[in-house]
Design a protein around this motif. Structure first.
Motif, mmCIF file in Angstrom:
data_model
loop_
_atom_site.group_PDB
_atom_site.id
_atom_site.type_symbol
_atom_site.label_atom_id
_atom_site.label_comp_id
_atom_site.label_asym_id
_atom_site.label_seq_id
_atom_site.Cartn_x
_atom_site.Cartn_y
_atom_site.Cartn_z
ATOM 1 N N TYR A 258 3.177 -1.060 4.147
ATOM 2 C CA TYR A 258 2.803 0.477 4.131
ATOM 3 C C TYR A 258 3.941 1.609 3.717
ATOM 4 O O TYR A 258 5.009 1.236 4.587
ATOM 5 C CB TYR A 258 1.896 1.009 5.267
ATOM 6 N N ILE B 50 4.875 4.856 3.063
ATOM 7 C CA ILE B 50 4.249 6.239 3.134
ATOM 8 C C ILE B 50 5.092 7.225 2.791
ATOM 9 O O ILE B 50 6.372 7.431 3.413
ATOM 10 C CB ILE B 50 3.895 6.733 4.624
ATOM 11 N N PHE C 188 6.094 -1.149 7.981
ATOM 12 C CA PHE C 188 6.006 0.120 7.705
ATOM 13 C C PHE C 188 7.382 0.549 7.080
ATOM 14 O O PHE C 188 8.481 0.352 7.369
ATOM 15 C CB PHE C 188 5.882 1.154 8.804
ATOM 16 N N ILE D 47 0.885 -1.201 0.011
ATOM 17 C CA ILE D 47 -0.016 -0.022 0.173
ATOM 18 C C ILE D 47 0.978 1.341 0.012
ATOM 19 O O ILE D 47 1.441 1.400 1.046
ATOM 20 C CB ILE D 47 -1.105 0.025 1.191
ATOM 21 N N ALA E 178 -5.173 -2.299 8.757
ATOM 22 C CA ALA E 178 -4.128 -2.931 8.870
ATOM 23 C C ALA E 178 -4.272 -4.225 9.904
ATOM 24 O O ALA E 178 -3.178 -5.138 9.697
ATOM 25 C CB ALA E 178 -3.010 -2.142 9.601
ATOM 26 N N LEU F 173 -6.795 3.970 6.761
ATOM 27 C CA LEU F 173 -5.829 3.108 6.126
ATOM 28 C C LEU F 173 -5.349 1.963 7.196
ATOM 29 O O LEU F 173 -5.175 0.969 6.842
ATOM 30 C CB LEU F 173 -4.804 3.935 5.766
ATOM 31 N N LYS G 119 1.862 -7.359 4.844
ATOM 32 C CA LYS G 119 1.286 -6.155 4.400
ATOM 33 C C LYS G 119 2.233 -5.183 4.604
ATOM 34 O O LYS G 119 2.704 -4.682 5.685
ATOM 35 C CB LYS G 119 0.081 -5.776 5.257
#
Ligand SMILES: [Zn+2]
Length: 521
Positions: A123, A125, A152, A91, A111, A107, A121
């Motif tokens: 993320y 950013i 992340f 994402i 998660a 968002l 997954k």
């Protein structure tokens, strides 16, 4: 056949092809090999250094169907979909356009669900510093107790704007700006592979213009290919970038060194006729002066591939160090003033005339009225050895104070005093009350002697005790020291080893902020 832009086509897909970030690659490879994964990574660095590219490679490394690996296969469906930008568990969010807290919350609400296809997954950013405080708080909740299946990867150009609560939960990597020579070398490989002939000197120009960004460099090469009908020559790149031929700038500096105003202005006129960018010309001139200063103070630090190395060395011998410093300052100051000038040509030529006006005079040519720079440029004169230095006062008292041949309290007097007035025959100075001891007659006399020596004629000095406004050599030097300290801190913080220590020990690096140049001291 469709033409794919180079920046996309040559976007690195493996750690091995990521140019110029070996330190980060090494650390990540090691972590991946030993299966030590963090929940959150923070990638910092200026734009175009490859932060999101690295994020995607990392996403493949942890989701590749062959297992967690520093060398993702690139073929499995996870790798292929990530490369194609359509992997459902990757994402990518641009925080610059998704700053609202409800977007962030939504968002992160998702998660908690397990990844659909991948192992994790992920993320990503981008520009994470743009998130609002409440969005950061929402993210922090997830960062504090991250589900096992979440990673992340945060990217930012401005890590200082990220709350320390978030920073402390990330493993940080600073991506370096690529050096111009690394970029040029990569461009050469790319174009060779593409079968496009290119002159190395032209590619070096592109590399400099890209200012450390490989993406920008590749885009510029794309433009150059279109502009030059696939024959990338130095001349075509200059034409495209509007860059000045450095040859012109050397000619200009040669003329200034000879004090040949007519020749110097003729170079500017020729540049005007070719409608070159005077802003870029000033930037390039500063770069040339920097190389000259390097050649004077640390010749070994001058890179082998320095353009026009011989001319740099020649000017390094012909000019004295103080003049190079002065010219550099004139050129730097002229740049922000350029938009204020009646036009760019006027701004540029004023800078040249300042250089000519403040150039050291040959003995015997001293004019009176030392306070005013010569109004008309001097007639071309044959270069003469400059014997005892005789300078003109240009209003820069801190600059004079710094270079006077003087020691002890007299030097402190010079450095801590501020100019009230210069009459042409002498200086009126002020020292702050806490330094009143420096106004002693003996120190003033020594300062007078040093000034007479510097300017080649007797000059008066009167000193009074009064508050100063910060235009003293001591204050200027302190400002410069603060900048250097800040730079040193940035370097320390950028070091991945130090970063890891800081994260591991939960320590902080104290950084020094530049102080306000206030009144008083
Ligand atoms: Zn794979």
């Amino acid at each position: 056949m469709t033409y794919q832009v180079l920046a996309r086509k040559w976007r690195p897909r493996t750690f091995a092809t990521l140019v110029g970030q070996e330190h980060v690659v090494k650390a990540l490879t090691h972590a991946l090999e030993s299966q030590r994964l963090h929940h959150a990574y923070l990638l910092t660095g200026t734009r175009g250094v490859g932060k999101t590219t690295l994020a995607r490679i990392l996403a493949k490394a942890i989701n590749c169907e062959t297992g967690i690996t520093p060398t993702p296969c690139g073929k499995c469906s996870a790798c292929a979909e990530i490369d194609a930008g359509r992997f459902i568990d990757l994402i990518e969010v641009d925080a610059a356009t998704n700053t609202r807290v409800d977007e962030m919350r939504q968002l992160l609400d998702n998660a908690v669900y397990a990844p659909t296809r991948g192992r994790f997954k992920v993320y990503v950013i981008d520009e994470v510093h743009m998130l609002s405080n409440s969005a950061f708080n929402a993210m922090l909740k997830t960062l504090e107790e991250p589900p096992e299946h979440i990673k992340f990867i945060l990217a930012t150009t401005d890590p200082q704007k990220i709350p320390v609560t978030v920073l402390s939960r990330c493993l940080q990597f600073n991506l370096k700006q690529m050096t111009a020579s690394a970029i040029a070398a990569h461009l050469e490989r790319v174009l060779k592979d593409e079968g496009v002939p290119a002159e190395p000197a032209g590619l070096r120009l592109v590399a400099h213009a890209a200012r450390g960004s490989m993406r920008d460099a590749l885009s510029l090469v794309d433009q150059a290919i279109a502009y030059s009908s696939a024959n990338v020559t130095e001349a075509s790149i200059r034409g495209m970038l509007g860059t000045v031929d450095t040859g012109d700038l050397f000619e200009l500096l040669d003329a200034v060194t000879r004090r040949d105003a007519a020749a110097a202005l003729a170079v500017a006129d020729a540049m005007e006729a070719r409608s070159l960018s005077f802003d870029l010309a000033l930037a390039e001139l500063a770069r040339v002066l920097h190389r000259i200063a390097l050649a004077q103070t640390a010749p070994d630090a001058l890179p082998e591939d320095t353009p026009e190395r011989e001319r740099v060395s020649a000017l390094a011998k012909a000019l004295d160090q103080e003049d190079v410093q002065l010219y550099y300052e004139i050129v730097l100051r002229a740049r922000p003033d350029l938009p204020l000038a009646p036009d760019e040509y006027a701004g540029f030529t004023m800078a040249i005339m300042r250089m000519l006006a403040f150039a050291p005079e040959a003995p015997g040519t001293r004019s009176d009225g030392a306070a005013t720079p010569r109004s008309a440029p001097a007639a071309p004169a044959a270069p003469e050895p400059i014997a005892p230095r005789a300078a003109k006062f240009d209003g820069d008292w801190p600059g004079v104070a710094r270079v006077l041949k003087i020691t002890g309290a007299a030097k402190q007097l010079a450095e801590r005093s501020e100019l009230i007035a210069f009459t042409g025959d002498g200086f009126e100075l002020a020292v702050p009350p806490e330094s009143r001891a420096l106004a002693d007659r003996g120190y003033v006399d020594r300062l007078k002697a040093a000034l007479a020596d510097h300017f080649g004629r007797p000059l008066g000095v009167t000193v009074k005790v009064a508050a100063v406004n910060g235009r003293t050599a001591a204050a200027v030097a302190e400002g410069e020291r603060n900048v250097r300290t800040a730079e040193a801190n940035a370097q320390i913080e950028a070091d991945p080893f130090v970063r890891e220590l800081v994260i591991g020990l939960d320590a902080t690096i104290e950084s020094v902020k530049p102080v306000e140049q206030g009144t008083g001291s």
